[in-house]
Design a protein around this motif. Structure first.
Motif: not given
Length: 210
Positions: A78-82, A86, A142, A145, A147, A209-210
């Protein structure tokens, strides 16, 4: 109750009995007769479902892996979760299993030490390797990228599992020496969880990191 349902229930009871004995005594020290006695059936009854102790071990370890690793995979991907959230959810998943089976970390370490080739073969034959590969690939994606900070996966593995399993591997010491006054073991575990998250987040934190 149908015959198939009775058969499934008995097979489940055998697996659960074997899991308890394997975790408590170890694979080598547990016999098929021990398992049969715990279930309350004769040894041929156990062999009807599991021809060898190796098959029994695969079933036991498989039940543990299948109850945990797919859940961990879903959380990690769930890469949209911080990442901190996670990690916390992964810790919760492991805590649930380890609290129900507090000697499980020691059992796994013993079995890896006893015969790692067999341990590794068991994981492969259960077709569970793809879960670990997917988790690794997801994290590495990640990292690529930007992240997450690029960290050798072996160091991430050692950091997380050392922090996670140590309180369970040393439960007796924790209960007798490390608890504060009027503190329970479960309360200590709850207080330890943020430290796991913090250390792993620090390892993976990326200034960009965004």
């Amino acid at each position: 109750m149908t015959e198939n349902k009775k058969s499934e229930d008995l097979e489940t009871k055998i697996i659960e009995a074997a899991k308890e004995l394997f975790i408590e005594n170890g694979f080598a020290e547990t016999s098929m007769s021990d398992i049969a006695t715990k279930v309350g059936i004769n040894r041929p009854g156990v062999h009807y479902y599991f021809r060898t102790k190796d098959k029994m071990f695969q079933a036991v370890f498989g039940s543990i892996v299948k109850s945990l690793i797919p859940k961990v995979q879903d959380i990690i991907l769930q890469q949209d979760t911080p990442i901190g959230e996670r990690i916390g959810r992964v810790v919760d998943a492991y805590y649930e299993v380890f609290k129900a089976n507090p000697n499980l970390p020691i059992f796994i370490m013993k079995e890896m030490h006893r015969d790692f080739d067999y341990f590794s073969k068991t994981i492969t034959e259960m077709h569970s390797v793809h879960y670990f590969d997917t988790i690794r690939n997801g994290l590495q994606n990640e990292m690529k990228k930007g992240k997450l900070k690029t960290v050798p996966m072996r160091f991430l593995f050692l950091t997380f599992y050392s922090l996670l399993t140590m309180p369970f591997s040393t439960k007796n010491m924790c209960q007798n020496i490390l608890l504060e006054e009027n503190e329970t073991y479960d309360e200590m575990l709850a207080k330890w969880k943020p430290y796991i998250i913090t250390h792993v987040c620090n390892l993976l934190s990326n200034e960009n990191q965004n």
